[in-house]
Each structure stands twice: as structure tokens, then as C-alpha cells.
Write an enzyme that holds these catalytic residues in place. Structure first.
Site, PDB file in Angstrom:
ATOM      1  N   GLU A  85      -1.454-186.831  58.396  1.00  0.00           N
ATOM      2  CA  GLU A  85      -0.027-186.954  58.092  1.00  0.00           C
ATOM      3  C   GLU A  85       0.676-188.014  58.938  1.00  0.00           C
ATOM      4  OE1 GLU A  85       1.164-182.899  58.565  1.00  0.00           O
ATOM      5  OE2 GLU A  85       0.411-182.313  56.600  1.00  0.00           O
ATOM      6  N   GLU A 116     -20.626-175.447  64.020  1.00  0.00           N
ATOM      7  CA  GLU A 116     -19.860-175.431  65.266  1.00  0.00           C
ATOM      8  C   GLU A 116     -20.727-175.169  66.491  1.00  0.00           C
ATOM      9  OE1 GLU A 116     -18.150-171.024  66.092  1.00  0.00           O
ATOM     10  OE2 GLU A 116     -17.168-172.079  64.460  1.00  0.00           O
TER      11      GLU A 116
END
Length: 301
Positions: A85, A116
Site C-alpha cells: 500500500e 515458517e
């Protein structure tokens, strides 16, 4: 639950929701809302550390460095959201704020939770970004013990980059690998261990603070207006015109004309209207002011 997880606040049971499966819809929503109120207070307690982080990020970006968010699962997705953004909101170069996520881009929409656990992969993925001492690395993990971002921070430190950790447990493992550890203690989740709830909300708030405040310091905000907004579609072009009208008292038609002459760039359009100068002169004033709009408006020709 293993012993290594049992002590974590983010894995403990919330006494208020132990009978959640017997609650009404309204009761569940009410307790979730009340628990969410705790998030802002938890973030408030770590503002001194966030301040240190933002100062380092701002300095790095001013010097041509980059900001990297590194995480897995929800933490990685939040990093991607914030990074993606920045270009439309602040017309930031896409390379300025980047996200590195365990499992790659596909993991954003399709969970790859086992990725992960690979600390080495965190290092390798960041290595591809050619990290330098001018960069800043933010390792994000609610538990504070996720190997992937830990591997990335270790690598970042070896390369001389400034390292920040963002977790939700006291004395998190990842904190020991960060020059600026940030531990936002939001308490046990409403749904035990589901850190996409309060922990994720806290981390989203902190990342919002980091990127927004840094962009303000870089001159991409005038008053509280997004003067570096990328006017790439109808909505954003209309917003750009509204910003011009708000800053300069120009009419809609005058704002539209200035925006077109400035190649849809709001900052030079404001200088043009404020100073009654050409686009070329406005661009010159902004260059002399290092992109700081207020300074460009006040600068002596």
C-alpha cells in the site's frame, strides 16, 4: 502443546472465553470487542520503542536504503499488506518498502504453515534482496520464536542492516537478534493460540505507524493530506483534486487543470497553484527543497 510453547502468553487460554462454545453470538462478539480494546493500550506501552524504530527507518529511507518486513503466515501477510500500500498511498518506489514471506507470494492466499520452520530459508530469501548496511529489516512473529524471520534477522545483522523485531511475548527469542525489539503484549487470544486476532491487529497497527510516520518525515504528507498519492484511477484522481482544492482554495476546474499540467502529480500542482508558477518552476522548487512541500512553497525563488 510442547513445553517450548506452553509458557507463551500468545498460547495461553483466555479465562473469559473458556465457555465460548456455549455463548450466544452477541456474547462472543461482545467479548471479542472488549478484548480488542486492549490492543491499542498494548501498542501505547511500546511507543518509545516504535519511536526508535521509525527514526532508524526514516534515516535509512532518506539515505536510499530499503525497509523489509519478514514474516510467516499471518505476520507475513500483514507485512505484504503494508508494503503493497506504500506505492499508491505515497508514490513510493516499490523497492522502498518490501515484504518477504515464508513460502513466497503463493502463501499469501494459500497457507503453507510448514515453511515458517525453516530458519535457513529466511536467510536465503532475504539474501536474494542483496541487503546492505543502509537497509532496515523488521522480523515479525507473534510467538517471537518463528525460525523463518529469526533467520532473516540473523542474516540482516551480519550484513550490517538495522534490525527490528515485532512480537507479542515477553523476552521473545527473536528480540535477542534485534537492535530494536518491540514486544506488544496483548494477552491470551479469545481463541486460544489464534494470533490472527489480537496479535495480528497489534502488528498491523505498529506497521501502519512505522510506514506512515516515516513517509511523513520524508515529505510525502502536507498537513494531514496525501500529497504524494499516485492518482492512477478515477477515485484517486478525484481525491487528488480534492487535496488541491483543500490546500489552495482552487476551484474544481482549476485543480483539474493544474493536475493535468503536473502530469497527475499532486505536490508540484500545489506549488503551481500556491506560487502561481509553471510546472517546471514548481519541480525546481521541490528539488531544491528535497521534496518537502511546505519548504518549496515558502522557498525564495
Amino acid at each position: 502443546m510442547t513445553d517450548s510453547l506452553a509458557y507463551l502468553t500468545t498460547e495461553q487460554r483466555n479465562d473469559r472465553t473458556k465457555k465460548m462454545d456455549q455463548m450466544t453470538t452477541a456474547e462472543i462478539l461482545a467479548v471479542m470487542n472488549e478484548e480488542d480494546y486492549k490492543v491499542a493500550e498494548a501498542v501505547k506501552r511500546v511507543l518509545p520503542s516504535v519511536t526508535v524504530a521509525v527514526k532508524q527507518i526514516t534515516k535509512a529511507l532518506k539515505d536510499g536504503g530499503r525497509l523489509f518486513y519478514v514474516g510467516a503466515g499471518t505476520s507475513g501477510r500483514i507485512g505484504i499488506l503494508d508494503a503493497s500500500e506504500c506505492p499508491p498511498t505515497f508514490m513510493a518506489d516499490p523497492d522502498m518498502v518490501q515484504a518477504v514471506m515464508a513460502g513466497g507470494g503463493e502463501a499469501f492466499t494459500k497457507a503453507r504453515e510448514n515453511s515458517e520452520d525453516d530458519e535457513k530459508q529466511g536467510e536465503l530469501d532475504l539474501q536474494q534482496k542483496k541487503v546492505t548496511p543502509e537497509d532496515v529489516i523488521v522480523g515479525i512473529t507473534a510467538s517471537g520464536r518463528t525460525p523463518y524471520p529469526i533467520g532473516a534477522l540473523k542474516y540482516g545483522r551480519r550484513k550490517g542492516a538495522y534490525t527490528i523485531s515485532l512480537s507479542c511475548n515477553h523476552k521473545s527469542e527473536i528480540s535477542s537478534f534485534a537492535e530494536c525489539p518491540i514486544e506488544v503484549i496483548v494477552g491470551p487470544e479469545v481463541l486460544t493460540g489464534s494470533t490472527r486476532l489480537k496479535s495480528a491487529t497489534a502488528h498491523k497497527m505498529v506497521l501502519n505507524m512505522m510506514s506512515t510516520t516515516a513517509m511523513v518525515q520524508l515529505g510525502k504528507v502536507y498537513e494531514n493530506l496525501m500529497v504524494d498519492v499516485h492518482a492512477s484511477n478515477y477515485k484517486l484522481r478525484e481525491r487528488a483534486k480534492s487535496i488541491l482544492m483543500e490546500c489552495t482554495d482552487a476551484s474544481y476546474e482549476e485543480a483539474e487543470q493544474a493536475l493535468q499540467e503536473a502530469d497527475l502529480q499532486v505536490k508540484p500542482a500545489i506549488v503551481m497553484l500556491k506560487r502561481n508558477v509553471s510546472y517546471e518552476k514548481a519541480a525546481e522548487l521541490l528539488e531544491k527543497s528535497d521534496g518537502q512541500l511546505r519548504m518549496a512553497i515558502e522557498l525564495q525563488s
